[in-house]
Design a protein around this motif. Structure first.
Motif, short mmCIF file in Angstrom:
data_model
loop_
_atom_site.label_atom_id
_atom_site.label_comp_id
_atom_site.label_asym_id
_atom_site.label_seq_id
_atom_site.Cartn_x
_atom_site.Cartn_y
_atom_site.Cartn_z
N HIS A 1 0.85 -1.19 0.00
CA HIS A 1 0.00 0.00 0.00
C HIS A 1 0.88 1.24 0.00
N GLY B 1 1.10 4.72 0.77
CA GLY B 1 0.34 5.70 1.54
C GLY B 1 0.84 5.78 2.96
N THR C 1 -5.23 3.91 7.38
CA THR C 1 -4.38 4.69 6.49
C THR C 1 -5.06 6.01 6.11
N ASN D 1 -6.05 7.23 3.43
CA ASN D 1 -7.15 7.18 2.47
C ASN D 1 -8.43 6.59 3.06
N GLU E 1 -8.80 3.64 4.66
CA GLU E 1 -8.87 2.18 4.75
C GLU E 1 -8.47 1.71 6.14
#
Length: 298
Positions: free
Chosen positions: A75, A77, A93, A95, A97
């Motif tokens: 990932h 990020g 995270t 974003n 998630e």
């Protein structure tokens, strides 16, 4: 989906750990923000088999090798929060998630608190360094300036006489007693106690009194701290080292929080790519053992 291990930080230590785990066919998530500590350097040295290779190229090749394993998820990020207990960790995270894992491995690296000298930050990794084993040879036994930051700088100045003609620039920061002065001079170190106004040119120190001192390069010992507060927010204990603050780990690289591990610069000192890779590999092995045996096979 629950991962066996979530690795926070995908630089050299994190990837070395992940490699051991995916080769044991464990499901691994690597979360990486793409901010390698040595991103300012054009070449990496002292790493067997990769001496003189650009750091970014080493990282790209390592990631490509990891991604050949089907149990790896990568990932790109930022990990914003980490919580939970052994076998039930959750990482969220940037974003939005949310990921769950049985084990956590912090390979987040450290940030360098550089001396507040104009022109120094722009030359970090190019003409100003911290590790003589990584960059000393390339100065070709030239004149080396050691910029004082604290007691560790004295050791750094003494050591660097192996690589060139050393001038210790105390910059009004480091107080030297008679015994220390004698020890430095016995090693052939020149002591310069004026203040540095700025760094200029390729590797010049412009002093507050107007003098310009030319060097082949500089070394300094910045104070390091973990690059994120994630482990701290979980209650992982830290410890003070001559290089700054790092996460406290035991011999298996487990932190004070059961099931959460740390490796690389954030979990050991001193620092280099070679040492980070070795530390990461050892952490990966121990994390895997903890998934087989509750006590890690001790």
């Amino acid at each position: 989906m629950q991962y066996d291990v979530i690795v926070i930080g995908g630089s050299y230590a994190g990837m070395a750990a992940a490699l051991q785990l995916v080769r044991a066919r464990r499901k691994v998530l690597v979360i990486d923000g793409g901010q390698r500590r040595n991103r300012f350097a054009s070449h990496s040295h002292g790493f067997l088999g990769q001496d003189g290779v650009a750091p970014g190229e080493i990282a790209r090749a390592a990631r490509a090798q990891l991604e050949a394993y089907p149990t790896l998820t990568w990932h790109d990020g930022i990990a914003e929060t980490a919580s939970g207990v052994r076998d039930e960790f959750v990482v969220r995270t940037a974003n939005g998630e949310s990921h769950s894992g049985r084990r956590l491995l912090f390979a987040t690296g450290v940030k360098d608190d550089l001396p507040a000298i104009p022109g120094l930050a722009e030359r970090w990794g190019k003409a100003v360094f911290h590790c003589p084993y990584c960059h000393g040879y390339e100065l070709d036994q030239g004149r080396i300036g050691v910029i004082g930051t604290g007691p560790a700088s004295v050791h750094q100045a003494e050591m660097l006489t192996e690589w060139g003609d050393v001038t210790f620039l105390t910059n009004g920061v480091v107080e030297l007693d008679a015994a220390t002065r004698r020890a430095l001079r016995d090693r052939g170190v020149t002591i310069e106690e004026g203040r540095i106004a700025r760094l200029d040119g390729a590797a010049d120190a412009v002093m507050a009194d107007g003098r310009r001192l030319a060097f082949a390069g500089f070394f300094t010992a910045p104070r390091c701290t973990p690059s994120t507060s994630l482990a701290d927010s979980m209650g992982c204990e830290t410890e003070e080292t001559p290089m700054g603050i790092q996460l406290r780990t035991d011999a298996t690289k487990e932190t004070s929080v059961k099931g959460a591990y740390a490796c690389g610069d954030v979990g050991r000192a001193p620092h280099s790519v070679s040492l980070a890779v070795g530390d990461g590999a050892w952490a990966g092995v121990n994390v895997h053992r903890s998934l087989i045996w509750p006590d890690g096979g001790r």
